[in-house]
Scaffold this motif. Structure first.
Motif, PDB file in Angstrom:
ATOM      1  N   SER A   1       0.843  -1.181   0.000  1.00  0.00           N
ATOM      2  CA  SER A   1       0.000   0.000   0.000  1.00  0.00           C
ATOM      3  C   SER A   1       0.880   1.232   0.000  1.00  0.00           C
ATOM      4  N   THR A   2       0.303   2.358  -0.367  1.00  0.00           N
ATOM      5  CA  THR A   2       1.068   3.604  -0.377  1.00  0.00           C
ATOM      6  C   THR A   2       1.379   4.072   1.037  1.00  0.00           C
ATOM      7  N   LEU A   3       0.398   3.975   1.930  1.00  0.00           N
ATOM      8  CA  LEU A   3       0.579   4.374   3.309  1.00  0.00           C
ATOM      9  C   LEU A   3       0.657   3.137   4.199  1.00  0.00           C
ATOM     10  N   PRO A   4       1.424   3.201   5.291  1.00  0.00           N
ATOM     11  CA  PRO A   4       1.550   2.018   6.149  1.00  0.00           C
ATOM     12  C   PRO A   4       0.245   1.699   6.867  1.00  0.00           C
ATOM     13  N   LYS A   5       0.100   0.438   7.200  1.00  0.00           N
ATOM     14  CA  LYS A   5      -1.024   0.013   8.024  1.00  0.00           C
ATOM     15  C   LYS A   5      -0.591  -1.173   8.863  1.00  0.00           C
ATOM     16  N   VAL A   6      -1.273  -1.409   9.951  1.00  0.00           N
ATOM     17  CA  VAL A   6      -0.940  -2.531  10.819  1.00  0.00           C
ATOM     18  C   VAL A   6      -1.320  -3.828  10.110  1.00  0.00           C
ATOM     19  N   THR A   7      -0.363  -4.699   9.988  1.00  0.00           N
ATOM     20  CA  THR A   7      -0.508  -5.923   9.193  1.00  0.00           C
ATOM     21  C   THR A   7       0.063  -7.091   9.973  1.00  0.00           C
ATOM     22  N   ASN A   8      -0.603  -8.216   9.993  1.00  0.00           N
ATOM     23  CA  ASN A   8      -0.086  -9.406  10.660  1.00  0.00           C
ATOM     24  C   ASN A   8       1.044 -10.033   9.852  1.00  0.00           C
ATOM     25  N   THR A   9       2.101 -10.428  10.566  1.00  0.00           N
ATOM     26  CA  THR A   9       3.192 -11.195   9.966  1.00  0.00           C
ATOM     27  C   THR A   9       3.428 -12.435  10.820  1.00  0.00           C
ATOM     28  N   TYR A  10       4.168 -13.407  10.285  1.00  0.00           N
ATOM     29  CA  TYR A  10       4.194 -14.745  10.859  1.00  0.00           C
ATOM     30  C   TYR A  10       5.632 -15.234  11.008  1.00  0.00           C
ATOM     31  N   LEU A  11       5.951 -15.718  12.210  1.00  0.00           N
ATOM     32  CA  LEU A  11       7.303 -16.196  12.505  1.00  0.00           C
ATOM     33  C   LEU A  11       7.639 -17.412  11.665  1.00  0.00           C
ATOM     34  N   MET A  12       8.704 -17.290  10.873  1.00  0.00           N
ATOM     35  CA  MET A  12       9.134 -18.384  10.011  1.00  0.00           C
ATOM     36  C   MET A  12      10.521 -18.890  10.381  1.00  0.00           C
ATOM     37  N   GLN A  13      11.435 -17.984  10.703  1.00  0.00           N
ATOM     38  CA  GLN A  13      12.853 -18.345  10.808  1.00  0.00           C
ATOM     39  C   GLN A  13      13.493 -17.594  11.958  1.00  0.00           C
ATOM     40  N   PHE A  14      14.500 -18.221  12.569  1.00  0.00           N
ATOM     41  CA  PHE A  14      15.265 -17.572  13.624  1.00  0.00           C
ATOM     42  C   PHE A  14      16.715 -18.030  13.491  1.00  0.00           C
ATOM     43  N   ASP A  15      17.626 -17.065  13.374  1.00  0.00           N
ATOM     44  CA  ASP A  15      19.044 -17.370  13.173  1.00  0.00           C
ATOM     45  C   ASP A  15      19.847 -17.030  14.419  1.00  0.00           C
ATOM     46  N   ILE A  16      20.847 -17.836  14.699  1.00  0.00           N
ATOM     47  CA  ILE A  16      21.795 -17.593  15.787  1.00  0.00           C
ATOM     48  C   ILE A  16      23.203 -17.767  15.228  1.00  0.00           C
ATOM     49  N   ILE A  17      24.058 -16.772  15.447  1.00  0.00           N
ATOM     50  CA  ILE A  17      25.455 -16.947  15.060  1.00  0.00           C
ATOM     51  C   ILE A  17      26.333 -16.657  16.265  1.00  0.00           C
ATOM     52  N   VAL A  18      27.477 -17.339  16.334  1.00  0.00           N
ATOM     53  CA  VAL A  18      28.349 -17.215  17.492  1.00  0.00           C
ATOM     54  C   VAL A  18      29.797 -17.128  17.033  1.00  0.00           C
ATOM     55  N   LYS A  19      30.551 -16.231  17.684  1.00  0.00           N
ATOM     56  CA  LYS A  19      31.996 -16.142  17.449  1.00  0.00           C
ATOM     57  C   LYS A  19      32.659 -17.231  18.274  1.00  0.00           C
ATOM     58  N   ASP A  20      33.227 -18.216  17.603  1.00  0.00           N
ATOM     59  CA  ASP A  20      33.799 -19.373  18.286  1.00  0.00           C
ATOM     60  C   ASP A  20      34.979 -19.890  17.464  1.00  0.00           C
ATOM     61  N   SER A  21      36.117 -19.262  17.662  1.00  0.00           N
ATOM     62  CA  SER A  21      37.309 -19.626  16.891  1.00  0.00           C
ATOM     63  C   SER A  21      37.885 -20.965  17.307  1.00  0.00           C
ATOM     64  N   GLN A  22      37.544 -21.436  18.499  1.00  0.00           N
ATOM     65  CA  GLN A  22      38.017 -22.756  18.923  1.00  0.00           C
ATOM     66  C   GLN A  22      37.284 -23.851  18.158  1.00  0.00           C
ATOM     67  N   SER A  23      35.967 -23.736  18.072  1.00  0.00           N
ATOM     68  CA  SER A  23      35.177 -24.763  17.400  1.00  0.00           C
ATOM     69  C   SER A  23      35.264 -24.658  15.885  1.00  0.00           C
TER      70      SER A  23
END
Length: 461
Positions: free
Chosen positions: A228-250
């Protein structure tokens, strides 16, 4: 005019003498607030009181693999330990937002993403999310029943260990002038960075989203409905979740481990509700440069593990040679390249991966840009052929393989640049928006999504 990081001043003097707009690095949102007729809940607050020094953290994910190196055989145990490490906080963020206090829990955000320069959205006001991919075609997920295209929205948090780096880069100048050096951009061991991705397609459009968490966003970009041209409140849905870690040993070859979770409606909720239905899609700790997956598609990957028990839609968009990439991440793209003298056009080519994309994170202080795009491309921003195809090096070629090398986080992809230690939010979002806000010149990367497509300007008031 949208109230973003540019304020509006009213004064009874000639327009030419009006005060210059003030850039605001720590804006909570793009200035577009939902009316009470549409939404009355809590709004996003940027967490930016970055700590200067934090003690080295416990790293239970190392315990899970007996403090050795991560391998295809033990990656599952490592990934589950990584999920558990953020599990005390993330269910509150995702499922109990009224009680989410990022600063109190030690989670922080990059500055400048509230910026919108009147054109490209920035952080929306309710959850602080911004567009990840403007449009993913339904054909990518036809097997799982998607009937319309989708837009994705993302939100990134840095834990207190990782936020030390945000302090080094931004705090000395109150966010106005970043310190981008070969040391300031480097993360401490044990740093955790998480990213939530929601989509605009609900279960009526994409059956695999049945039962997942719903977040209202105040947005315009919506490939499912046409926007739409102007924003409106819209439902969105959880699909993905990412985790990254600094771990030079592993993961000594790169210093990082990337892990992706995807929602699985077929897993029963446990004591943590929907968080227990976020299933590990896979883990990646290197780019497998020894495996030229174009020349030999069967070449085994030694630095990548994909979970065979994950829902099928999660792996529908794996990257080159089936390297890890989630549905949000844009690892399948329409590409154009020259095969000798003939141009080839390939739809939905596997051309990226989690680590391949993030390994391009760098900044050239002389040119104020990233020299190479996130995906294999002959220029940055990418050239587009035949209206939709990214102009790419030939798959498997030496130039293509530049995106699939193992570099540590302090080694830039291109000479003359400063490596950003895999922090794509800094290099691809925050720094271009900082440049735009403080110079008055729109940075060349402003308004591009993860797949190299320019998002259409939107009104935001």
């Amino acid at each position: 005019m949208k109230l973003g990081f540019f304020g509006i001043g009213l004064c009874l003097i000639p327009l030419a003498a009006a005060a210059a707009p003030v850039a605001t690095p720590y804006a909570n949102n793009n200035g577009a607030l939902p009316p009470s007729s549409q939404y009355t809940g809590p709004l996003f607050k940027l967490s930016h009181a970055y700590p200067a020094k934090v003690a080295a953290p416990a790293m239970p994910w190392r315990d899970a693999i007996q403090h050795g190196r991560i391998t295809v055989q033990n990656a599952s145990a490592y990934a589950e330990a990584l999920k558990a490490a953020v599990g005390k906080d993330m269910p509150t963020l995702l499922f109990d937002y009224a009680h989410w206090d990022a600063a109190a829990r030690g989670w922080y955000n990059e500055p400048w993403l509230g910026s919108a320069n009147g054109k490209y959205g920035g952080r929306e006001a309710i959850h602080g999310m911004y567009v990840g991919t403007d449009e993913l075609d339904a054909s990518l997920f036809a097997a799982s029943g998607l009937t319309k295209p989708i837009s994705t929205y993302v939100l990134t948090y840095y834990d207190k260990v990782a936020a030390q780096t945000l302090n080094h880069v931004w705090s000395a100048s109150a966010g106005m002038k970043p310190s981008v050096t070969s040391t300031s951009t480097q993360f401490a061991e044990g740093s955790l960075i998480v990213k939530a991705a929601f989509v605009t397609a609900g279960p009526d459009v994409w059956p695999v989203m049945a039962g997942t968490q719903v977040w209202p966003l105040y947005i315009t970009t919506n490939a499912t409905t046409g926007g739409s041209t102007l924003p409106k409140v819209t439902n969105t849905y959880l699909m993905q979740f990412d985790i990254i870690v600094k771990d030079s040993q592993s993961a000594p070859d790169t210093g990082w481990v990337f892990m992706t979770l995807v929602y699985d409606q077929n897993v029963k909720p446990g004591p943590n509700g929907i968080w227990d239905q976020m299933v590990v899609l896979g883990a990646q700790w290197g780019n497998d440069p020894q495996a030229n997956s174009t020349v030999n598609p069967a070449a085994p990957l030694l630095q990548n593990w994909n979970n065979p028990a994950a829902p099928a839609y999660g792996g529908a968009t794996f990257g080159w040679g089936n390297r890890l990439s989630g549905p949000n991440d844009g690892a399948m793209n329409d590409i154009a390249y020259k095969d000798g003298v003939k141009q080839q056009l390939v739809k939905n080519a596997q051309d990226s991966s989690c680590m391949s994309c993030h390994s391009t994170a760098q900044w050239n202080p002389k040119t104020n840009t990233m020299p190479s795009f996130l995906l294999p491309a002959t220029s940055n921003p990418p050239q587009i052929a035949s209206k939709q195809y990214i102009v790419s090096p030939p798959p498997g070629s030496p130039d293509w393989l530049r995106w699939f090398q193992n570099r540590k986080g302090n080694v830039p992809m291109d000479a003359g640049s400063i490596a950003a230690d895999f922090d794509m939010v800094l290099a691809f979002k925050s720094l271009p928006l900082w440049y735009t806000a403080t110079t008055g010149k729109t940075h060349a990367l402003t308004g591009f999504d993860l797949r190299g497509k320019r998002m259409p300007p939107r009104a935001g008031k």
